[in-house]
Design a protein around this motif. Structure first.
Motif, PDB file in Angstrom:
ATOM      1  N   SER A 127      88.597 -16.488  62.370  1.00 56.26           N
ATOM      2  CA  SER A 127      88.186 -16.084  63.081  1.00 56.26           C
ATOM      3  C   SER A 127      90.662 -15.572  63.443  1.00 56.26           C
ATOM      4  O   SER A 127      90.761 -15.969  62.518  1.00 56.26           O
ATOM      5  N   ALA A 128      90.250 -14.177  63.398  1.00 53.73           N
ATOM      6  CA  ALA A 128      92.069 -13.096  63.842  1.00 53.73           C
ATOM      7  C   ALA A 128      92.265 -13.885  64.980  1.00 53.73           C
ATOM      8  O   ALA A 128      92.300 -13.051  66.210  1.00 53.73           O
ATOM      9  N   CYS A 129      92.427 -15.032  65.063  1.00 54.68           N
ATOM     10  CA  CYS A 129      93.296 -14.886  66.892  1.00 54.68           C
ATOM     11  C   CYS A 129      93.770 -17.174  66.732  1.00 54.68           C
ATOM     12  O   CYS A 129      93.879 -17.611  65.304  1.00 54.68           O
ATOM     13  N   GLY A 130      94.889 -16.598  67.363  1.00 55.67           N
ATOM     14  CA  GLY A 130      95.653 -18.503  67.598  1.00 55.67           C
ATOM     15  C   GLY A 130      95.268 -19.679  67.742  1.00 55.67           C
ATOM     16  O   GLY A 130      95.438 -20.759  67.682  1.00 55.67           O
ATOM     17  N   ASN A 131      94.343 -19.256  68.478  1.00 53.85           N
ATOM     18  CA  ASN A 131      93.516 -20.570  69.647  1.00 53.85           C
ATOM     19  C   ASN A 131      91.775 -20.630  68.824  1.00 53.85           C
ATOM     20  O   ASN A 131      90.822 -21.101  69.557  1.00 53.85           O
ATOM     21  N   HIS A 132      91.780 -19.362  67.830  1.00 53.55           N
ATOM     22  CA  HIS A 132      90.366 -19.259  67.439  1.00 53.55           C
ATOM     23  C   HIS A 132      89.234 -18.971  68.195  1.00 53.55           C
ATOM     24  O   HIS A 132      88.011 -19.857  68.736  1.00 53.55           O
TER      25      HIS A 132
ATOM     26  N   GLU B 294      95.142  -8.226  65.109  1.00 52.25           N
ATOM     27  CA  GLU B 294      94.638  -7.419  63.869  1.00 52.25           C
ATOM     28  C   GLU B 294      93.946  -8.195  63.417  1.00 52.25           C
ATOM     29  O   GLU B 294      95.227  -8.165  62.231  1.00 52.25           O
ATOM     30  N   GLY B 295      92.654  -8.340  62.614  1.00 56.92           N
ATOM     31  CA  GLY B 295      92.636  -8.807  61.532  1.00 56.92           C
ATOM     32  C   GLY B 295      91.819  -7.970  60.673  1.00 56.92           C
ATOM     33  O   GLY B 295      90.331  -6.830  60.989  1.00 56.92           O
ATOM     34  N   ASP B 296      92.091  -7.969  59.098  1.00 56.09           N
ATOM     35  CA  ASP B 296      90.815  -6.435  58.036  1.00 56.09           C
ATOM     36  C   ASP B 296      90.782  -7.857  57.163  1.00 56.09           C
ATOM     37  O   ASP B 296      91.180  -8.631  56.309  1.00 56.09           O
TER      38      ASP B 296
END
Length: 766
Positions: free
Chosen positions: A115-120, A360-362
């Motif tokens: 999950s690429a987010c501080g809140n998932h 942005e996640g990779d």
């Protein structure tokens, strides 16, 4: 004795469940005694061939679930021990035995998604639509090391259909299906399409789906009616704000078969243009994901080889959605003038045009696993995994104290995993099977330097300087081991029992979220509790020790009747929980330490925890061969208790005692069911988080389906009597209003469950 709002007295409710449990056990024991009075030894193995400690979701259940939900995680809720944290409409977080989210190993088509987010907001299962699910497997107890690592609570494997090929000499295979879904509550409308063209060796399949929903309504009023926020639209008293969503998924699957070798390449694309979150202070305003997934399976004289390489890239955006205040400040522009510049000078002076947040996640991964039969008795599984993950999280300035710089929350976050495992499975006798596994894993993490919105903020400057000067390069050397045995005395009974030591390293947000500014902390929340969090560079990996057993009584064919009983116990060293943050700034001061009826600010810390519980499930034929078809009773009961051993507090978001009882009818192409869902009150809540209690409730659901040769129809009613209830795992309601202000939303309102909803789905195959 107090009666709660649902009309169920809590102690009698528990007594009824215990009576039901006792009757179930007595009936199961009687069945076992009637059908298997003694232990027999046969010349052939009496095991069922299933992987130890695995529950596979029945294909018929997968099909029936698609019309009732847009959320793949919720399809698993009928598996004993599995629940979901409420989140967005397509993005709930699965829970196994009280452990959720990153504590589980979740794989979609073999990919370890992150999950690429501080809140998932974009958990792994949000990347596959229910209409694309072919099968799902849950390891809820002792998870084999070959299934995955970096987790302590179990594993979930969800897959789309395998490539289809034409039969030899049958010419070209062409097939497809189209479907549509509608649900009344939230005005949910969706469609899906699938098309395949293949010969004996090459297969090409396209899958596409889209789903769109408005806010749903609870079973009654839970707040005043009025504008969602200044300049926003009206919300009724029973309308749950920020529960809308709009999601589209595409996948192109290419399969190549050559003898005993199968190659598969899947190209995936997701576009979630909007998804509201009723228990988060921000909403998702964009989630674009691209996936490249290459898999290989081959059979050789020495055994089999399974390999996979994948890349997933996510571009994620958050902002205030339609039900949350957009313009902040003393002099905001009038409604419907979003084009007015919000700068330090001019008509928009002193205001903030929302709060854009970008991620942005990779994610790159490689997995190799081999199965090597050493003898008729022994099977060896060996393999390794490599994962390289990069994350950037930044927030562009939008005015009102943010200028002139972007807030850098995580800069070039790195989380790389290297793992090797070996697993030995032995069928010692037709009755005894054992499995032993060992897994070593190295998790390397780092992050670059950060900054606040501006240098005039002393707090931003001091905290970012301290973070940048700290040692951020962290390496964890983790060890997992499992030992499991299965004893099958005859075709009607079996018992599985074992021990597991599992390890999970912190995620990037738990370690590297750095600011104790109020706004910054409220943006780090994977729990949906409305509180704010800050990371901790000194976190250690969680180490869980689990003991579990499953007692299984069943018919000789494994289908006619069955009863399962699973007790479990888990102790976690260095469990990542939370404590009230303490510092000189206003958010972490004395008031934050003592508040009992407000949102608070917390820091991730290592403590110790204990979880234990029991799952019971079973089915029994009530009648068969009648003129109305076959009738089967089904039931499941789950209980879990979670405690923080350092503080004596309760763990957060633990599902209370709950049960589901159903009667299912099968007649020709018809399958119909009536189900009662019973949930006890949640009294054991996390004090450090000011978690909200919820009342007990009972819901009634009706479901039906009819299947012709090429046409399938599913329909039903969820919550038939439009009962109002607060789901125990729903979190705190922050779905409307001035959500970014510390006092802009009122503490004390749980997220209500959905009221009555009629649904229908049709699928045509050709």
């Amino acid at each position: 004795m107090n009666k709660n709002s649902s009309g169920i007295n809590t102690p009698p409710f528990r007594r009824r469940l215990l009576v039901l449990l006792t009757a179930f056990l007595v009936q199961g024991s009687a069945l076992a005694e009637d059908t298997a009075p003694s232990i027999t030894v046969s010349a052939e193995p009496v095991t069922d061939g299933e992987a130890p400690d695995r529950t596979a979701m029945d294909a018929a259940v997968v099909k029936r679930s698609r019309a009732a939900t847009s959320d793949t995680a919720s399809m698993l809720k009928n598996i004993p021990g599995v629940m979901t944290y409420s989140a967005g409409g397509v993005s709930s977080l699965p829970v196994i035995h009280g452990l959720a989210d990153d504590r589980l190993r979740v794989k979609v088509d073999g990919m370890d998604l992150i999950s690429a987010c501080g809140n998932h907001m974009n958990p792994p299962l949000s990347y596959i639509d229910p209409t694309s699910v072919s099968n799902a497997q849950v390891f809820a107890g002792i998870t084999p090391v070959s299934v995955g690592g970096d987790s302590i609570g179990g594993a979930i494997l969800v897959d789309s259909p395998d490539p289809e090929f034409a039969q030899p000499g049958a010419g070209l295979l062409t097939k497809g299906e189209v479907g549509a879904t509608y649900r009344s509550n939230g005005n949910v409308r969706g469609g899906n399409v699938k098309a395949t063209i293949a010969n004996e060796n090459l297969s090409l399949t396209y899958r596409g789906s889209t789903i769109k929903a408005d806010d749903y309504k609870a079973g009654g009023a839970f707040k005043p009616a009025g504008p969602a926020a200044a300049g926003r639209e009206w919300l009724d008293a029973d309308e749950v704000g920020s529960t809308y969503y709009d999601s589209t998924n595409h996948a192109l699957d290419i399969g190549l078969r050559n003898g005993n070798h199968l190659f598969e390449l899947t190209l995936g694309l997701q576009d979630i243009s909007d998804q509201g979150y009723p228990n988060q202070r921000m909403d998702m305003t964009g989630n674009d994901s691209t996936q490249i997934n290459f898999g290989y399976k081959g059979d050789f004289d020495w055994g089999s080889l399974d390999a996979r390489a994948y890349r997933e890239h996510t571009r994620h955006k958050m902002q205030f959605g339609d039900d949350k205040l957009f313009w902040y400040g003393p002099n905001p522009p009038a409604p419907n003038t979003d084009g007015v510049p919000c700068t330090p000078a001019g008509g928009g002076a002193g205001c903030a045009a929302g709060m854009p947040m970008d991620t942005e996640g990779d994610n790159l991964g490689l997995q190799v696993k081999a199965e090597i039969p050493l003898s008729l008795r022994d099977m060896l599984r060996v393999g390794g995994e490599v994962q390289r993950y990069r994350l950037d999280d930044w927030w562009e300035p939008a005015g009102k104290g943010m200028w002139p710089d972007a807030f850098i929350n995580i800069n070039d976050g790195q989380r790389d995993r290297l793992a090797l495992f070996a697993e030995w499975e032995a069928q010692w006798t037709p009755q005894w099977l054992t499995q032993f596994g060992l897994r070593g894993e190295r998790v390397s993490m780092d992050a670059g330097e950060v900054q606040g919105y501006n240098t005039t903020s002393a707090q931003y400057a001091a905290e970012s300087a301290a973070f940048n000067a700290a040692d951020r390069d962290k390496t964890d050397n983790n060890l997992d081991l499992t030992a499991l045995a299965r004893f099958t005395p005859d075709r009607n009974r079996s018992i599985e029992f074992g021990y597991a030591r599992k390890t999970r390293s912190p995620n990037l947000y738990e370690r590297y979220a750095w600011s104790t500014g109020g706004m910054a902390m409220r943006m780090i929340n994977m729990a949906g509790d409305g509180n704010g969090y800050v990371g901790n560079l000194d976190l250690e990996p969680e180490i869980a020790h689990t003991l579990s057993a499953t007692f299984d009584w069943h018919a000789a064919d494994g289908k006619e009747w069955g009863l399962k009983l699973t007790p479990y116990f888990t102790y976690v060293d260095d469990y990542i929980d939370a404590k009230r943050c303490a510092s000189a700034n206003m958010n972490c001061g004395a008031a934050n330490q003592t508040a009992t009826n407000a949102f608070v600010y917390l820091q991730f810390v290592n403590q110790s925890a204990r979880l234990y519980g029991l799952d019971i499930s079973g089915h029994y034929p009530l009648a068969k061969g009648t003129r109305f078809g076959r009738f089967t009773a089904r039931g499941a009961l789950s209980y879990v208790r979670g405690e923080n051993r350092d503080t004596g507090d309760n763990l957060y978001n633990i599902m209370p005692l709950n049960a589901k009882l159903a009667v299912e009818q099968q007649y020709g192409g018809w399958t119909n069911a009536i189900e009662v869902e019973l949930v006890d009150s949640k009294d054991d809540v996390s004090s450090v988080r000011n978690e909200l209690e919820t009342d007990s409730y009972a819901l009634l659901h009706l479901r039906g389906s009819y299947e012709w040769k090429q046409l399938r129809l599913d329909f039903g009613v969820e919550n038939l009597f439009d009962k109002f209830y607060n789901h125990p795992l729903g979190g705190a309601y922050t779905g409307q209003g001035k959500t970014m202000s510390g006092t802009g939303v009122a503490w004390g309102t749980p997220v209500p469950g959905m009221g009555r909803s009629l649904y229908a789905g049709v699928n045509y195959s050709f």
